[in-house]
Design a protein around this motif. Structure first.
Motif, PDB file in Angstrom:
ATOM      1  N   ARG A   7       0.823  -1.209   0.000  1.00 28.58           N
ATOM      2  CA  ARG A   7       0.000   0.000   0.000  1.00 28.58           C
ATOM      3  C   ARG A   7       0.852   1.251   0.000  1.00 28.58           C
ATOM      4  N   GLU A   8       2.032   1.185   0.611  1.00 29.85           N
ATOM      5  CA  GLU A   8       2.929   2.335   0.639  1.00 29.85           C
ATOM      6  C   GLU A   8       3.383   2.693  -0.773  1.00 29.85           C
ATOM      7  N   GLN A   9       3.453   1.711  -1.641  1.00 30.02           N
ATOM      8  CA  GLN A   9       3.909   1.942  -3.003  1.00 30.02           C
ATOM      9  C   GLN A   9       2.738   2.233  -3.948  1.00 30.02           C
ATOM     10  N   GLY A  10       1.528   2.351  -3.415  1.00 28.97           N
ATOM     11  CA  GLY A  10       0.375   2.666  -4.238  1.00 28.97           C
ATOM     12  C   GLY A  10      -0.315   1.461  -4.835  1.00 28.97           C
ATOM     13  N   ARG A  11       0.028   0.249  -4.393  1.00 30.28           N
ATOM     14  CA  ARG A  11      -0.600  -0.962  -4.905  1.00 30.28           C
ATOM     15  C   ARG A  11      -1.542  -1.520  -3.850  1.00 30.28           C
ATOM     16  N   ASP A  12      -2.661  -2.029  -4.297  1.00 34.07           N
ATOM     17  CA  ASP A  12      -3.601  -2.675  -3.399  1.00 34.07           C
ATOM     18  C   ASP A  12      -3.354  -4.182  -3.444  1.00 34.07           C
ATOM     19  N   PRO A  13      -2.916  -4.785  -2.343  1.00 38.12           N
ATOM     20  CA  PRO A  13      -2.626  -6.224  -2.364  1.00 38.12           C
ATOM     21  C   PRO A  13      -3.857  -7.076  -2.678  1.00 38.12           C
ATOM     22  N   ALA A  14      -5.032  -6.636  -2.260  1.00 37.57           N
ATOM     23  CA  ALA A  14      -6.247  -7.406  -2.548  1.00 37.57           C
ATOM     24  C   ALA A  14      -6.526  -7.416  -4.054  1.00 37.57           C
ATOM     25  N   ALA A  15      -6.305  -6.307  -4.719  1.00 41.10           N
ATOM     26  CA  ALA A  15      -6.520  -6.253  -6.166  1.00 41.10           C
ATOM     27  C   ALA A  15      -5.531  -7.168  -6.890  1.00 41.10           C
ATOM     28  N   ALA A  16      -4.295  -7.188  -6.426  1.00 47.57           N
ATOM     29  CA  ALA A  16      -3.292  -8.058  -7.048  1.00 47.57           C
ATOM     30  C   ALA A  16      -3.681  -9.529  -6.886  1.00 47.57           C
ATOM     31  N   LYS A  17      -4.172  -9.901  -5.720  1.00 49.49           N
ATOM     32  CA  LYS A  17      -4.605 -11.279  -5.492  1.00 49.49           C
ATOM     33  C   LYS A  17      -5.819 -11.616  -6.343  1.00 49.49           C
ATOM     34  N   PHE A  18      -6.761 -10.684  -6.432  1.00 51.32           N
ATOM     35  CA  PHE A  18      -7.949 -10.889  -7.262  1.00 51.32           C
ATOM     36  C   PHE A  18      -7.555 -11.162  -8.703  1.00 51.32           C
ATOM     37  N   TRP A  19      -6.679 -10.331  -9.273  1.00 51.29           N
ATOM     38  CA  TRP A  19      -6.301 -10.509 -10.669  1.00 51.29           C
ATOM     39  C   TRP A  19      -5.450 -11.755 -10.876  1.00 51.29           C
ATOM     40  N   THR A  20      -4.689 -12.144  -9.864  1.00 56.43           N
ATOM     41  CA  THR A  20      -3.942 -13.403  -9.949  1.00 56.43           C
ATOM     42  C   THR A  20      -4.908 -14.577 -10.055  1.00 56.43           C
ATOM     43  N   LEU A  21      -5.938 -14.574  -9.210  1.00 59.40           N
ATOM     44  CA  LEU A  21      -6.933 -15.646  -9.260  1.00 59.40           C
ATOM     45  C   LEU A  21      -7.665 -15.668 -10.597  1.00 59.40           C
ATOM     46  N   GLN A  22      -7.980 -14.503 -11.137  1.00 58.37           N
ATOM     47  CA  GLN A  22      -8.672 -14.453 -12.427  1.00 58.37           C
ATOM     48  C   GLN A  22      -7.774 -14.986 -13.546  1.00 58.37           C
ATOM     49  N   GLY A  23      -6.485 -14.666 -13.495  1.00 56.11           N
ATOM     50  CA  GLY A  23      -5.550 -15.187 -14.491  1.00 56.11           C
ATOM     51  C   GLY A  23      -5.423 -16.700 -14.421  1.00 56.11           C
ATOM     52  N   GLY A  59      -8.907 -29.111 -13.033  1.00 54.94           N
ATOM     53  CA  GLY A  59      -8.225 -29.024 -11.743  1.00 54.94           C
ATOM     54  C   GLY A  59      -7.652 -27.639 -11.482  1.00 54.94           C
ATOM     55  N   ILE A  60      -7.078 -27.045 -12.499  1.00 58.05           N
ATOM     56  CA  ILE A  60      -6.534 -25.694 -12.365  1.00 58.05           C
ATOM     57  C   ILE A  60      -7.654 -24.703 -12.070  1.00 58.05           C
ATOM     58  N   TYR A  61      -8.752 -24.809 -12.799  1.00 55.25           N
ATOM     59  CA  TYR A  61      -9.847 -23.855 -12.649  1.00 55.25           C
ATOM     60  C   TYR A  61     -10.481 -23.938 -11.261  1.00 55.25           C
ATOM     61  N   PHE A  62     -10.735 -25.149 -10.785  1.00 55.34           N
ATOM     62  CA  PHE A  62     -11.438 -25.297  -9.523  1.00 55.34           C
ATOM     63  C   PHE A  62     -10.513 -25.425  -8.315  1.00 55.34           C
ATOM     64  N   GLY A  63      -9.367 -26.056  -8.470  1.00 52.97           N
ATOM     65  CA  GLY A  63      -8.524 -26.357  -7.322  1.00 52.97           C
ATOM     66  C   GLY A  63      -7.496 -25.316  -6.952  1.00 52.97           C
ATOM     67  N   LEU A  64      -6.803 -24.790  -7.919  1.00 51.56           N
ATOM     68  CA  LEU A  64      -5.696 -23.877  -7.638  1.00 51.56           C
ATOM     69  C   LEU A  64      -6.126 -22.567  -6.982  1.00 51.56           C
ATOM     70  N   PRO A  65      -7.203 -21.923  -7.420  1.00 50.22           N
ATOM     71  CA  PRO A  65      -7.613 -20.694  -6.725  1.00 50.22           C
ATOM     72  C   PRO A  65      -7.983 -20.932  -5.256  1.00 50.22           C
ATOM     73  N   VAL A  66      -8.617 -22.055  -4.977  1.00 54.92           N
ATOM     74  CA  VAL A  66      -8.986 -22.376  -3.592  1.00 54.92           C
ATOM     75  C   VAL A  66      -7.732 -22.596  -2.749  1.00 54.92           C
ATOM     76  N   ALA A  67      -6.768 -23.322  -3.308  1.00 52.49           N
ATOM     77  CA  ALA A  67      -5.523 -23.581  -2.581  1.00 52.49           C
ATOM     78  C   ALA A  67      -4.752 -22.284  -2.314  1.00 52.49           C
ATOM     79  N   LEU A  68      -4.694 -21.407  -3.304  1.00 48.64           N
ATOM     80  CA  LEU A  68      -4.005 -20.128  -3.119  1.00 48.64           C
ATOM     81  C   LEU A  68      -4.713 -19.255  -2.088  1.00 48.64           C
ATOM     82  N   ALA A  69      -6.037 -19.221  -2.141  1.00 46.78           N
ATOM     83  CA  ALA A  69      -6.790 -18.418  -1.177  1.00 46.78           C
ATOM     84  C   ALA A  69      -6.549 -18.917   0.246  1.00 46.78           C
TER      85      ALA A  69
END
Length: 76
Positions: A7-23, A59-69
């Motif tokens: 956040r100090e650098q102007g980035r929102d960590p939640a947004a980065a995680k959201f876009w990682t999951l979408q990718g 497996g990637i679509y359903f499993g990996l986002p849950v594991a990362l979260a």
């Protein structure tokens, strides 16, 4: 580096995680579609490889986002 270093650098960590999951989900869809095209013999590949791609994509679509979260939640 603290928890708020992003956040100090102007980035929102939640947004980065959201876009990682979408990718990751997009990659899973693309992998599953390639596998489905191989199973339907629209792409030239062995049937075992097409089935493997289809299963991996699901497996990637359903499993990996849950594991990362879960991993990110445990890091708190």
């Amino acid at each position: 580096m603290g928890r708020d270093s992003g956040r100090e650098q102007g980035r929102d960590p939640a947004a980065a995680k959201f876009w990682t999951l979408q990718g990751i989900r997009l990659a899973g869809i693309a992998t599953a579609m390639a596998g489905a095209a191989g199973v339907a013999e629209k792409l030239a590949m062995p049937q075992w490889a097409a089935g493997l791609l289809l299963a991996a994509g699901v497996g990637i679509y359903f499993g990996l986002p849950v594991a990362l979260a879960r991993k990110w939640k445990a890091e708190r």
